[in-house]
Design a protein around this motif. Structure first.
Motif, PDB file in Angstrom:
ATOM      1  N   GLU A 244       0.818  -1.208   0.000  1.00 25.50           N
ATOM      2  CA  GLU A 244       0.000   0.000   0.000  1.00 25.50           C
ATOM      3  C   GLU A 244       0.854   1.262   0.000  1.00 25.50           C
ATOM      4  O   GLU A 244       0.502   2.265  -0.618  1.00 25.50           O
ATOM      5  CB  GLU A 244      -0.924   0.000   1.218  1.00 25.50           C
ATOM      6  CG  GLU A 244      -1.914   1.151   1.234  1.00 25.50           C
ATOM      7  CD  GLU A 244      -2.892   1.061   2.386  1.00 25.50           C
ATOM      8  OE1 GLU A 244      -3.777   1.933   2.481  1.00 25.50           O
ATOM      9  OE2 GLU A 244      -2.772   0.120   3.196  1.00 25.50           O
ATOM     10  N   SER A 245       1.999   1.217   0.679  1.00 30.30           N
ATOM     11  CA  SER A 245       2.861   2.400   0.744  1.00 30.30           C
ATOM     12  C   SER A 245       3.400   2.780  -0.630  1.00 30.30           C
ATOM     13  O   SER A 245       3.649   3.956  -0.904  1.00 30.30           O
ATOM     14  CB  SER A 245       4.021   2.162   1.712  1.00 30.30           C
ATOM     15  OG  SER A 245       4.862   1.118   1.256  1.00 30.30           O
ATOM     16  N   THR A 246       3.580   1.796  -1.498  1.00 30.03           N
ATOM     17  CA  THR A 246       4.048   2.082  -2.854  1.00 30.03           C
ATOM     18  C   THR A 246       3.008   2.898  -3.611  1.00 30.03           C
ATOM     19  O   THR A 246       3.333   3.908  -4.252  1.00 30.03           O
ATOM     20  CB  THR A 246       4.341   0.779  -3.617  1.00 30.03           C
ATOM     21  OG1 THR A 246       5.368   0.051  -2.929  1.00 30.03           O
ATOM     22  CG2 THR A 246       4.800   1.065  -5.038  1.00 30.03           C
ATOM     23  N   LEU A 247       1.755   2.476  -3.534  1.00 30.30           N
ATOM     24  CA  LEU A 247       0.680   3.214  -4.201  1.00 30.30           C
ATOM     25  C   LEU A 247       0.529   4.616  -3.626  1.00 30.30           C
ATOM     26  O   LEU A 247       0.361   5.590  -4.360  1.00 30.30           O
ATOM     27  CB  LEU A 247      -0.638   2.455  -4.063  1.00 30.30           C
ATOM     28  CG  LEU A 247      -0.861   1.283  -5.015  1.00 30.30           C
ATOM     29  CD1 LEU A 247      -2.155   0.567  -4.671  1.00 30.30           C
ATOM     30  CD2 LEU A 247      -0.890   1.750  -6.460  1.00 30.30           C
ATOM     31  N   GLN A 248       0.600   4.725  -2.317  1.00 30.72           N
ATOM     32  CA  GLN A 248       0.418   6.023  -1.672  1.00 30.72           C
ATOM     33  C   GLN A 248       1.562   6.987  -1.980  1.00 30.72           C
ATOM     34  O   GLN A 248       1.384   8.205  -1.884  1.00 30.72           O
ATOM     35  CB  GLN A 248       0.284   5.835  -0.165  1.00 30.72           C
ATOM     36  CG  GLN A 248      -0.985   5.112   0.254  1.00 30.72           C
ATOM     37  CD  GLN A 248      -1.042   4.841   1.747  1.00 30.72           C
ATOM     38  OE1 GLN A 248      -0.015   4.866   2.437  1.00 30.72           O
ATOM     39  NE2 GLN A 248      -2.230   4.578   2.260  1.00 30.72           N
ATOM     40  N   SER A 249       2.711   6.447  -2.355  1.00 33.28           N
ATOM     41  CA  SER A 249       3.889   7.287  -2.602  1.00 33.28           C
ATOM     42  C   SER A 249       4.098   7.625  -4.069  1.00 33.28           C
ATOM     43  O   SER A 249       5.032   8.369  -4.396  1.00 33.28           O
ATOM     44  CB  SER A 249       5.147   6.575  -2.075  1.00 33.28           C
ATOM     45  OG  SER A 249       5.056   6.322  -0.694  1.00 33.28           O
ATOM     46  N   LEU A 250       3.269   7.095  -4.951  1.00 27.04           N
ATOM     47  CA  LEU A 250       3.502   7.257  -6.387  1.00 27.04           C
ATOM     48  C   LEU A 250       3.669   8.714  -6.798  1.00 27.04           C
ATOM     49  O   LEU A 250       4.638   9.078  -7.472  1.00 27.04           O
ATOM     50  CB  LEU A 250       2.359   6.622  -7.186  1.00 27.04           C
ATOM     51  CG  LEU A 250       2.351   5.102  -7.316  1.00 27.04           C
ATOM     52  CD1 LEU A 250       1.156   4.657  -8.146  1.00 27.04           C
ATOM     53  CD2 LEU A 250       3.646   4.609  -7.940  1.00 27.04           C
ATOM     54  N   THR A 251       2.715   9.546  -6.427  1.00 30.25           N
ATOM     55  CA  THR A 251       2.745  10.939  -6.868  1.00 30.25           C
ATOM     56  C   THR A 251       3.992  11.660  -6.376  1.00 30.25           C
ATOM     57  O   THR A 251       4.711  12.295  -7.158  1.00 30.25           O
ATOM     58  CB  THR A 251       1.493  11.683  -6.375  1.00 30.25           C
ATOM     59  OG1 THR A 251       0.334  11.065  -6.930  1.00 30.25           O
ATOM     60  CG2 THR A 251       1.528  13.137  -6.801  1.00 30.25           C
ATOM     61  N   ALA A 252       4.254  11.578  -5.081  1.00 26.78           N
ATOM     62  CA  ALA A 252       5.396  12.290  -4.505  1.00 26.78           C
ATOM     63  C   ALA A 252       6.716  11.741  -5.028  1.00 26.78           C
ATOM     64  O   ALA A 252       7.646  12.507  -5.321  1.00 26.78           O
ATOM     65  CB  ALA A 252       5.357  12.198  -2.983  1.00 26.78           C
ATOM     66  N   ALA A 253       6.818  10.426  -5.156  1.00 29.18           N
ATOM     67  CA  ALA A 253       8.072   9.819  -5.603  1.00 29.18           C
ATOM     68  C   ALA A 253       8.409  10.229  -7.031  1.00 29.18           C
ATOM     69  O   ALA A 253       9.549  10.602  -7.335  1.00 29.18           O
ATOM     70  CB  ALA A 253       7.981   8.299  -5.492  1.00 29.18           C
ATOM     71  N   VAL A 254       7.429  10.179  -7.910  1.00 30.81           N
ATOM     72  CA  VAL A 254       7.677  10.541  -9.309  1.00 30.81           C
ATOM     73  C   VAL A 254       7.953  12.035  -9.435  1.00 30.81           C
ATOM     74  O   VAL A 254       8.858  12.450 -10.169  1.00 30.81           O
ATOM     75  CB  VAL A 254       6.481  10.125 -10.187  1.00 30.81           C
ATOM     76  CG1 VAL A 254       6.617  10.689 -11.592  1.00 30.81           C
ATOM     77  CG2 VAL A 254       6.379   8.608 -10.243  1.00 30.81           C
ATOM     78  N   ARG A 255       7.199  12.844  -8.725  1.00 28.33           N
ATOM     79  CA  ARG A 255       7.401  14.291  -8.813  1.00 28.33           C
ATOM     80  C   ARG A 255       8.787  14.697  -8.310  1.00 28.33           C
ATOM     81  O   ARG A 255       9.447  15.553  -8.907  1.00 28.33           O
ATOM     82  CB  ARG A 255       6.322  15.018  -8.007  1.00 28.33           C
ATOM     83  CG  ARG A 255       6.387  16.541  -8.153  1.00 28.33           C
ATOM     84  CD  ARG A 255       5.320  17.246  -7.346  1.00 28.33           C
ATOM     85  NE  ARG A 255       5.533  17.112  -5.912  1.00 28.33           N
ATOM     86  CZ  ARG A 255       4.789  16.384  -5.104  1.00 28.33           C
ATOM     87  NH1 ARG A 255       3.767  15.698  -5.582  1.00 28.33           N
ATOM     88  NH2 ARG A 255       5.051  16.314  -3.813  1.00 28.33           N
ATOM     89  N   ARG A 256       9.240  14.069  -7.237  1.00 30.76           N
ATOM     90  CA  ARG A 256      10.511  14.464  -6.626  1.00 30.76           C
ATOM     91  C   ARG A 256      11.703  13.675  -7.150  1.00 30.76           C
ATOM     92  O   ARG A 256      12.850  14.028  -6.879  1.00 30.76           O
ATOM     93  CB  ARG A 256      10.404  14.327  -5.110  1.00 30.76           C
ATOM     94  CG  ARG A 256       9.392  15.292  -4.507  1.00 30.76           C
ATOM     95  CD  ARG A 256       9.221  15.083  -3.021  1.00 30.76           C
ATOM     96  NE  ARG A 256      10.478  15.266  -2.303  1.00 30.76           N
ATOM     97  CZ  ARG A 256      10.623  15.034  -0.996  1.00 30.76           C
ATOM     98  NH1 ARG A 256       9.585  14.602  -0.295  1.00 30.76           N
ATOM     99  NH2 ARG A 256      11.784  15.221  -0.410  1.00 30.76           N
ATOM    100  N   GLY A 257      11.445  12.598  -7.899  1.00 32.40           N
ATOM    101  CA  GLY A 257      12.535  11.882  -8.543  1.00 32.40           C
ATOM    102  C   GLY A 257      13.116  10.736  -7.749  1.00 32.40           C
ATOM    103  O   GLY A 257      14.340  10.617  -7.633  1.00 32.40           O
TER     104      GLY A 257
END
Length: 300
Positions: A244-257
């Motif tokens: 679940e943490s992977t899904l929840q982090s998608l936006t922030a992770a991709v935006r910040r690199g």
């Protein structure tokens, strides 16, 4: 000072036949979600009585004309829900104003894929781009604000279409961004030449366009939408290997690199490290030390 009502502006555009207007489609989609939920909040009588436009229409003795406009708008909204959309689709449409049919196709794609959905951030980048390649209507709607950025990132002209070839060309640059590659390597991945003779080429214009506009204004929003729909479908409950943490982090992770949840959390905890490339390097070095210590423990 002239006082106008945003709803009345939309109603006038509907009457003029401008159904592709952005404000019109947004309003229709929001009303459609209410219609699908069997809500009477947006019924013509309520719209008539609550809006500023209705008040102004009454003052101008144009109440009947205004009501006719509202009823036409309501008819378009009801047409959008004739296929009885799923609850998750209605909920997200009411929050985002996105078309119900677009969200329904996304829901179906996620639902059918349960059991084989990606388990990594990089995997979700591939999944997202594959969806946009296959769903032309979704691609055109979701990327319309960043169309020029998408084409500029791949070295195309501003008027070029965002087609499958452009999306394919974007993927290496996006993966370079989340994996911690420096700007010049991302530029090469996008087909640019950071070693070129001109000052413009040396500035890595394609890579800068990708990370400054396309990813934060386009891709991260789309991945957030996917994450939101996946949450409503409880895909992590149906697929054991999907965290679940992977899904929840998608936006922030991709935006910040960043390409892992661990790196994103490390970046959040180490505000003193400002550079993305440096964060990746330090995190990887720490992981290597942890792995070596673990190997040593195995042989003690």
């Amino acid at each position: 000072m002239t006082i106008s009502d945003p709803l009345e502006v939309v109603l006038d555009r509907v009457m003029e036949g401008h159904l592709d207007d952005r404000e019109v489609t947004y309003t229709v989609n929001r009303l459609a979600s209410l219609a699908a939920a069997d809500s009477d909040v947006a019924a013509p009588d309520n719209l008539m009585s609550r809006s500023l436009g209705a008040f102004l229409a009454r003052k101008r003795a144009e109440q009947q004309q205004y009501l006719e406009k509202v009823e036409q708008l309501w008819d378009y909204a009801k047409e959008a829900v004739e296929d009885d959309p799923q609850a998750a689709v209605v909920l997200i449409a009411s929050q985002s104003g996105l078309p119900l049919d677009l969200l329904e196709r996304l829901r179906q794609r996620l639902y059918v894929g349960i059991g084989g959905l990606p388990t990594t951030i990089e995997g979700w980048v591939d999944w997202t781009m594959d969806w946009l390649k296959s769903d032309v209507a979704a691609r055109e709607h979701l990327l319309r604000d960043v169309q020029r950025s998408a084409t500029a990132s791949t070295g195309k002209t501003a008027k070029s279409a965002v087609n499958v070839a452009v999306l394919n060309a974007l993927v290496p640059g996006i993966k370079g961004w989340i994996s911690g590659r420096p700007l010049n390597e991302i530029e090469r991945a996008l087909g640019g030449d950071p070693d070129g003779k001109s000052d413009t080429a040396k500035m890595c214009p394609q890579a800068r366009e990708l990370i400054a506009t396309f990813i934060p204004r386009g891709l991260s929003f789309i991945m957030g939408l996917i994450s939101r729909m996946a949450e409503e479908l409880d895909v992590t409950g149906a697929q054991e290997d999907l965290d679940e943490s992977t899904l929840q982090s998608l936006t922030a992770a991709v935006r910040r690199g960043f390409d892992t949840v661990g790196k994103l959390e490390f970046a959040n905890s180490r505000r003193d490290i400002l550079g993305r490339v440096q964060l990746h390097k330090i995190y990887d070095e720490r992981q290597q030390i942890v792995d070596l210590d673990f190997d040593d423990d195995l042989y003690v």
